[in-house]
Design an enzyme around this catalytic site. Structure first.
Site, PDB file in Angstrom:
ATOM      1  CB  VAL A  15      22.224  31.677 -30.908  1.00 45.53           C
ATOM      2  CG1 VAL A  15      23.000  31.463 -29.602  1.00 45.53           C
ATOM      3  CG2 VAL A  15      22.461  33.091 -31.430  1.00 45.53           C
ATOM      4  NE  ARG A  46       8.922  27.558 -34.440  1.00 47.04           N
ATOM      5  CZ  ARG A  46       8.873  28.742 -35.030  1.00 47.04           C
ATOM      6  NH1 ARG A  46       7.734  29.414 -35.074  1.00 47.04           N
ATOM      7  NH2 ARG A  46       9.948  29.273 -35.595  1.00 47.04           N
ATOM      8  CE  LYS A 203      22.371  43.923 -27.284  1.00 47.12           C
ATOM      9  NZ  LYS A 203      23.036  44.134 -28.595  1.00 47.12           N
TER      10      LYS A 203
END
Length: 455
Positions: A15, A46, A203
């Protein structure tokens, strides 16, 4: 000339990379719509990425990125509920607006996060946390703001929907389809959150809070997965004119009788149902025809009536689209002059759509208080009077039968009997099933799947 809005992206997975590409591809369009340049100034990652523009600072220290003076909006895409929470809280305390796709974090800690944002005069936007690219959060918070939501039902996990679609369309067993979903990247190596309904419950908690103006209460969502669904039940449901979907429901109950005339006018059953479970729904229902990895949410509100919102619920493009829609909203409420990037709070919809002081402590119903129809599959020896015994027990429990399907006896002399009931309070069904299973002719546990006509 207004100063540009500066973004930090925490997490450059699928994403996060999608957000970078969207901004690069649509720079001019974003400026035309917002009136300001939108640029990425920092990323938290990272490992150093060679495919990131050299003008963007890369830093493995997420806390430093989240509090940088060179950032206006922090986009959190690292996931999880520990480090992500710490980073978001740190960003808020440092006056940063936040965009996140982290439904688990918000469902479990959203009340605390939103309260901190209110106290610090910043906003937390989360369109991407529910149903990917479908703008259901914006619809619920804004487009339906003048409506009273009575109920909503949603396919809000693409993995579960893919599995149920393949089982029905191709006659494949659950384990086989799950393995393919993992190979295709729809399901994680540990698919528990998807197939046991936990992802959908996260959700649903968000949707229900926005719909009914209640605090987030993920711990009170009834959750049942699809691992027990068999091809046998999928086929019997089809024969009776239904399809099995894994749905999330948020329903306002008044304690009055429902339209089918079932249940008792009982204030003890007044409140809100929050439930995720496999459900039989009519084959011609809109949700019954949302297949594959698609998501969809059906909302029944007054005075608008039923509206359906459908589309891609995951993936880089869909989720990045939702993330950037939130960024655009924040850009519009930020000060438009060179001297201030502070938000104009009067232009921003409250986090859960209702003024925080107006959130209600409406009762969340327990599982045994919930009201649904039922599909029951009973296996019994082919003895005279067995069906009469079963129907008598249901009648004595105040349960009305809508349909009965009796299949031919197996070679072991067992007869599958499938019964559909009208809506009934679950506690009544629990009593009836316990008595049915005590009959000498019953050879196994009663299989039950909830049923809803979506009307």
């Amino acid at each position: 000339m207004s100063k540009p809005i500066k973004l930090a992206i925490l997490g450059l997975g699928t994403v996060g990379t999608g957000v970078v590409h969207l901004i690069n591809d649509n720079l001019n369009e974003l400026k035309r719509r917002s009136g300001r340049d939108i640029i990425i100034t920092e990323v938290g990652t990272r490992r150093q990425r060679d495919d990131i523009d050299s003008s963007i600072t890369q830093n493995a220290d997420l806390m430093t990125v989240a509090s940088s003076d060179n950032v206006d909006i922090v986009i959190e895409l690292i996931g999880g509920t520990t480090l992500a929470k710490d980073v978001i809280m740190h960003a808020i305390k440092n006056g940063k607006h936040v965009v996140t796709a982290n439904k688990a974090l918000l469902a479990e800690h959203g009340n605390e996060i939103f309260a901190l944002a209110e106290a610090n005069g910043v906003h937390v936007a989360y369109e991407a946390a529910v149903a990917g690219g479908i703008p259901i959060i914006k619809v619920m918070r804004e487009a339906l703001a003048a409506n009273r939501v009575d109920w909503l039902a949603g396919i809000i996990n693409g993995t579960g929907n893919f599995i149920m679609t393949e089982m029905r369309d191709k006659g494949r067993p659950f384990d086989d389809v799950l393995a393919e979903a993992q190979a295709l990247g729809y399901a994680e190596a540990d698919p528990t959150f998807d197939v046991e309904g936990i992802d959908a419950a996260h959700k649903l908690a968000l949707l229900a809070s926005i719909a009914f103006g209640i605090p987030l209460q993920f711990d009170k969502v009834y959750c049942e997965g699809i691992t027990g669904i068999t091809l046998q039940d999928v086929n019997y449901a089809e024969e009776l004119g239904y399809r099995i979907k894994h749905l999330g429901f948020a329903v306002r109950r008044t304690g009055e009788q429902d339209n089918a005339g079932q249940g008792n006018a009982d204030e003890d059953n007044a409140g809100i149902e929050l439930r995720v479970h496999p459900t039989l729904i009519p084959q011609d229902a809109l949700l019954a025809n949302v297949n594959g990895v698609k998501n969809a949410v059906l909302v029944n509100s007054h005075p608008l009536g039923q509206t359906l919102y459908c589309g891609d619920g995951a993936g880089a493009g869909a989720t990045a689209s939702a993330v950037m829609a939130d960024v655009m909203d924040l850009v519009r409420v930020l000060g438009s002059n060179d001297d201030s990037n502070s938000a104009n709070n009067s232009q921003y919809v409250p986090h859960l759509a209702f003024i925080p002081e107006q959130l209600s402590d409406t009762t969340i119903l327990r599982a045994e208080q919930m009201t649904t129809g039922y599909y029951l599959r009973v296996h019994a020896f082919d003895h005279p009077g067995v069906l009469a015994d079963i129907t008598r027990i249901l009648s004595d429990a105040g349960i009305n039968i809508d349909a009965i399907l009796q299949k031919p006896a197996h070679k072991l002399g067992q007869v599958p009997v499938i019964i559909l009931t009208l809506p009934v309070v679950e506690s009544q069904m629990n009593v009836a099933i316990e008595k049915i299973e005590q009959l000498e002719s019953i050879t196994d546990k009663v299989v039950r799947i909830r049923l809803d006509e979506l009307s």
